[in-house]
Scaffold this motif. Structure first.
Motif, PDB file in Angstrom:
ATOM      1  N   UNK A 155      -7.303  -3.019   3.413  1.00 22.44           N
ATOM      2  CA  UNK A 155      -7.001  -1.900   2.531  1.00 22.44           C
ATOM      3  C   UNK A 155      -7.391  -2.358   1.130  1.00 22.44           C
ATOM      4  N   UNK A 174       2.730  -2.216   9.175  1.00 21.13           N
ATOM      5  CA  UNK A 174       2.230  -3.581   8.940  1.00 21.13           C
ATOM      6  C   UNK A 174       1.948  -3.838   7.472  1.00 21.13           C
ATOM      7  N   UNK A 216      -5.881  -6.048   0.630  1.00 20.66           N
ATOM      8  CA  UNK A 216      -4.827  -6.453   1.571  1.00 20.66           C
ATOM      9  C   UNK A 216      -5.433  -6.480   2.967  1.00 20.66           C
ATOM     10  N   UNK A 229      -7.896  -1.168  -2.958  1.00 21.31           N
ATOM     11  CA  UNK A 229      -7.812  -0.228  -4.089  1.00 21.31           C
ATOM     12  C   UNK A 229      -8.623  -0.861  -5.217  1.00 21.31           C
ATOM     13  N   UNK A 250       0.814  -1.209   0.000  1.00 19.87           N
ATOM     14  CA  UNK A 250       0.000   0.000   0.000  1.00 19.87           C
ATOM     15  C   UNK A 250       0.845   1.255   0.000  1.00 19.87           C
ATOM     16  N   UNK A 270      -7.527  -5.275   9.649  1.00 17.07           N
ATOM     17  CA  UNK A 270      -7.571  -4.082   8.804  1.00 17.07           C
ATOM     18  C   UNK A 270      -7.624  -4.534   7.353  1.00 17.07           C
TER      19      UNK A 270
END
Lengths: 375, 578
Positions: B128, A82, B183, B130, A4, B126
């Motif tokens: 993430x 992380x 992710x 896109x 990311x 968590x």
């Protein structure tokens, strides 16, 4: 496959690479030759996802790379992000190579009457499980931090510890000595018995690189600390005191701090490390003392300072007057300047960096991770 | 619809609304194993046209878990909908024949529950994402607090209602095209999961096989340890949970078959090569701890160490059987490939299975697959039986009851390994955990009938082959022990060496004749001797009785009692030594 975070701003900084190539690599090579093939070169780093330091050492044949398995041997790292952590692990290739978290937090874990009851990771996990899902978050965090602390401790010793944290060495109070304490703890761990493929060893020598940042945010407490170091030197070493008295600025500590705080920092800060080494029975010789200017994204000017120490095991350590005087000599510090790509010195440096990037990208390609752009 | 609150989100967090049914499933543990939970993430990535899924377990500490894919991501709208009564509420499945846009993979289909599978192994994570189509990205932290039984009971009472089953904190982030995909990160793994994973010790296959505790260097090394460790190869239940996790994920994922090591005999068949080609064509790579997963099958797999390279596939021929499903009957034709084993008399078999019927319980059913049988048990036990795949994903594990085969076949059950690939049908046969079947679904029942009917014709063949194999083994063992005994006898005397044992059946042997004669280079045993004959009647002990008789008669030839005893007991210890 992409992580990311973007690449860090200074990953391809030629000055940074100059430092690696002309200071770190020669010393690491010498140390590696001393190992005489008896075991692998062990490296600990705070590399980010670009891992230029690791691949520089691989390119020079210092850190071992298994071409059949595409794995980097005997490298451990610590990473706080992380989302970057799995990427670095992928590039190293060993699942047990990394520690997630802030290095100082892990290294400096301090037990209490509760956590001291648990001496192994297994015992810690049994306790977490015993307390169930309703375990208070803070308690769980403490237990898990201890578990990480034990794991990291067991990973030591290393032939080269690269503490490249690029932040202020003396943070604002109340934790002004936190970084120093972390260095102290890691040097203490360097005396641990190492085991590699069933063979035991103790370190006789290791390299420590500490890279930090200096700017006008250094706190009053930090200067107070530096003043203490200078004062102690003045008491212990007559020649040192004379050298200071001969300098119109340095003879007055307050003036020195006001007029040339950077010089004060460079003169005094490395003594912290010398003291740590002395306490832990290592003789420290400085193999590289460099600094270079930077400008942050917000336009703020600061300086990166990097110290490369060669630490040799010694039972008794003598005086440090010579080193203290050495630190006062401005000629012993190298200010690294920007190099043009087309200059006589710049061309081979850029070529070397590109070669390192190519090696790194080959690994990233194999692991389906983002590639660095061409230099 | 009314809401029942099981958990109150903290300020800044939004509630996750779940149907009471889904809430119950998640809280009670939807999946039987961690592999069952994690495979959902792999399925999601497959459907999202990801080329790679990378999973890190933080071996050997298991304190951090991450799963990253480079698919097309989740859109903000889809995510918001999921959080708001979207999980499991629609039970939507993909339509038959629906393919992914990029790699034309058959969509595994979403129940909208995949992400929540993680709740089984952690209580906060968590994500993430896109999303390439909308060019939007977000980051969200999801919390699932522990639930009390009281909360579960209250939620269950509200049939059709929704509960607040957790909370999430959402923020949009700048979109980065090179980060397309989903992710997932967590360091809040459940203590029981961590403990079970951390318990490696002697059950860690690499330790058991190679004496090492470090991570596997390659998937090939892992397979070698699992299949060749004396202890672990019996059954993966003897291996660590970590090894079982790797095996479970490798088995279930839509990845190609393992081609390393000694190879796999089933891949020698054209139809399996086509399946392998198709799987490779999906361009889907799953890595766990830097190990590139492949279907962990090594066939043949046995204690004799017979490997695929010793096996030769003979041309296939038709094999027919009568499929009986209640009163329904149908003739089914499958292909049988005999498998010859070099320098052995073993005969294995590989069957290419196919079946289609347009109307089973009102819907079409199309399946293909294979059945492999060897003589001798398959190891590890976990590859014995039937495995069903729907859209390339294994549902559960191998069923070594052969879908509750109703007849006792003893050890022959353990010699059979088969996979079914469901190409059409089974839409309603799958339970919500996607790890087990509804045993009353017509499609499941039809496949069950297929297996039972087929095995009723095949087991007798296996039985015959096994009998012959056992006979060959017995004779081989007899030869070896005879040679051993001959060696021992020859060492007791300087006379001309005995080279063989011959068993004769002369018609008129009397008690006064010796039942064992030592002639030139040969020991002759009279099996019809009135004294020895009765002892030789039991087939199982015949060989040992023969040898004891030889030892006795040999000892009798010594001149003194002491020497006779010495020779006899010495030969006896040779007969019974390992």
């Amino acid at each position: 496959m992409h992580s990311t975070a973007r690449f860090s701003r200074w990953w391809n900084d030629p000055i940074k690479h100059y430092k690696r190539r002309h200071y770190w690599i020669p010393e690491a090579k010498k140390l590696q030759r001393e190992l005489d093939g008896k075991r692998g070169f062990r490296y600990f780093t705070l590399c980010s996802r670009e891992m230029i330091d690791v691949f520089s050492l691989i390119k020079e044949g210092i850190v071992s790379y298994d071409t059949a398995l595409h794995k980097i041997n005997h490298v451990k790292f610590c990473e706080i992000d992380e989302t970057i952590f799995p990427e670095i692990k992928d590039l190293v290739g060993y699942e047990d190579s990394g520690f997630l978290g802030r290095l100082e937090d892990i290294v400096l874990f301090q037990g209490d009457s509760y956590t001291d009851k648990f001496t192994s990771r297994g015992e810690i996990n049994t306790e977490i499980e015993r307390l169930g899902e309703a375990i208070p978050k803070e308690k769980k965090h403490r237990l898990e931090l201890k578990s990480q602390h034990l794991s990291l401790q067991q990973a030591f010793p290393f032939d080269f510890v690269n503490y490249d944290f690029c932040d202020i060495y003396y943070p604002n109070p109340p934790d002004t000595m936190r970084i120093n304490s972390a260095v102290d703890r890691m040097v203490e761990w360097q005396s641990r018995l190492g085991i590699e493929e069933g063979r035991e060893f103790f370190l006789k020598r290791f390299l420590l690189a500490v890279t930090c940042r200096f700017d006008d945010n250094v706190s009053k407490d930090a200067y107070g600390r530096l003043a203490t170091v200078v004062a102690a030197n003045q008491r212990e070493y007559p020649q040192y005191r004379i050298a200071l008295e001969r300098d119109p600025v340095r003879k007055d500590l307050k003036k020195w701090q006001k007029q040339d705080p950077f010089d004060l920092f460079l003169s005094a800060w490395p003594k912290e490390l010398i003291r740590i080494m002395e306490k832990r029975q290592w003789r420290m010789e400085i193999r590289g003392f460099v600094f270079y200017p930077r400008v942050s994204d917000l336009g703020k000017h600061y300086t990166i300072v990097s110290l490369l120490c060669d630490c040799i095991r010694q039972n008794s350590v003598g005086t440090h007057e010579g080193q203290s005087l050495w630190l006062l000599d401005r000629n012993n510090r190298d200010k690294l300047k920007p190099l043009s790509r087309s200059s006589a010195e710049g061309r081979p440096l850029y070529a070397h960096l590109q070669a390192v990037v190519t090696k790194r990208n080959a690994q990233a390609q194999y692991r389906s991770r983002p590639l660095l752009p061409k230099i | 619809m009314k809401q029942e609150t099981a958990f109150t989100p903290a300020p800044g967090w939004e509630p996750i609304k779940l149907s009471a049914k889904v809430f119950g499933h998640i809280s009670q543990g939807l999946y039987r194993t961690p592999a069952g939970a994690i495979k959902e993430l792999i399925s999601n990535a497959f459907d999202a046209d990801a080329e790679h899924v990378k999973i890190h377990t933080d071996f050997p500490n298991f304190g951090i878990f991450s799963c990253e894919d480079n698919g097309h991501g989740i859109s903000v709208d889809d995510f918001t909908q999921l959080m708001n009564r979207g999980f499991g509420s629609s039970m939507k499945r993909s339509e038959a024949g629906e393919l992914t846009s990029r790699f034309h993979r058959p969509l595994i289909g979403r129940l909208g529950i995949g992400i929540l599978s993680l709740a089984q192994i952690c209580n906060e994570f968590k994500i993430v994402s896109h999303h390439s189509a909308s060019k939007k990205a977000f980051e969200v932290t999801i919390q699932f607090p522990p639930y009390t039984k009281e909360e579960l009971d209250r939620a269950e009472k509200k049939k059709g209602g929704y509960v607040i089953g957790g909370a999430y904190k959402f923020s949009e982030i700048p979109y980065n095209a090179s980060n397309s995909g989903v992710k997932i990160y967590t360091s809040a793994l459940r203590a029981t999961f961590r403990r079970r994973m951390q318990e490696l010790g002697d059950r860690f296959a690499k330790k058991a096989h190679m004496g090492k505790n470090d991570p596997y260097l390659s998937f090939e090394e892992y397979i070698d340890c699992v299949y060749n460790s004396k202890l672990i190869s019996k059954s993966l239940t003897l291996a660590s949970d970590y090894d079982q996790l790797l095996f479970g994920l490798a088995l279930s994922a839509p990845v190609p078959y393992f081609e390393g090591g000694e190879g796999d005999v089933i891949l020698k068949a054209d139809f399996m090569q086509q399946i392998q080609k198709r799987l490779k064509g999906y361009k889907f790579v799953v890595e766990v701890d830097n190990l590139r997963l492949a279907r962990p099958l090594v066939l043949p797999s046995n204690r004799e160490g017979i490997a695929s390279k010793q096996c030769r596939l003979l041309p296939g021929r038709d094999h027919q059987f009568q499929l009986c499903d209640g009163s329904f009957q149908e003739t089914v034709t499958i292909n049988k490939y005999s498998v010859e084993v070099d320098s052995q008399e073993e005969k294995y078999a590989l069957y290419h299975l196919k079946y289609y019927n347009a109307m089973v319980g009102g819907r079409p059913l199309r399946i293909s697959g294979y059945m492999f049988n060897q003589t001798g048990r398959l190891y590890p036990r976990e590859i014995q039986g039937v495995l069903i795949r729907i859209k390339n994903i294994a549902i559960g594990t191998y069923d070594n009851s052969l879908m509750y085969y109703p007849h006792a076949e003893g050890p022959r059950f353990s010699m059979v390994s088969m996979e079914f690939f469901i190409e059409e049908g089974f839409e309603d046969a799958l339970n919500i955990d996607r790890d087990s079947f509804n045993g009353l679904d017509p499609h499941y029942v039809r496949v069950q009938s297929f297996v039972h009917s087929m095995m009723r014709t095949i087991f007798p063949e296996i039985w015959t082959e096994e009998k012959e194999r056992n006979k060959r083994r017995r004779e081989e063992l007899k030869k070896v022990s005879q040679q051993k005994l001959l060696g021992a006898i020859n060492r007791t005397s300087a006379a001309a060496p005995m080279r063989r044992v011959a068993v004769n059946e002369p018609q008129n042997a009397s008690e006064s004749d010796a039942p064992v004669q030592f002639r030139k280079g040969q020991i002759e045993v009279t099996s019809s001797h009135p004294l020895l004959g009765p002892a030789l009647k039991r087939r199982k002990s015949r060989a040992v009785v023969e040898q004891i008789a030889i030892a006795f008669e040999r000892a009798l030839r010594e001149s003194t009692d002491l020497k006779r005893r010495q020779v006899f007991y010495k030969l006896l210890s040779e007969i019974f030594s390992a």
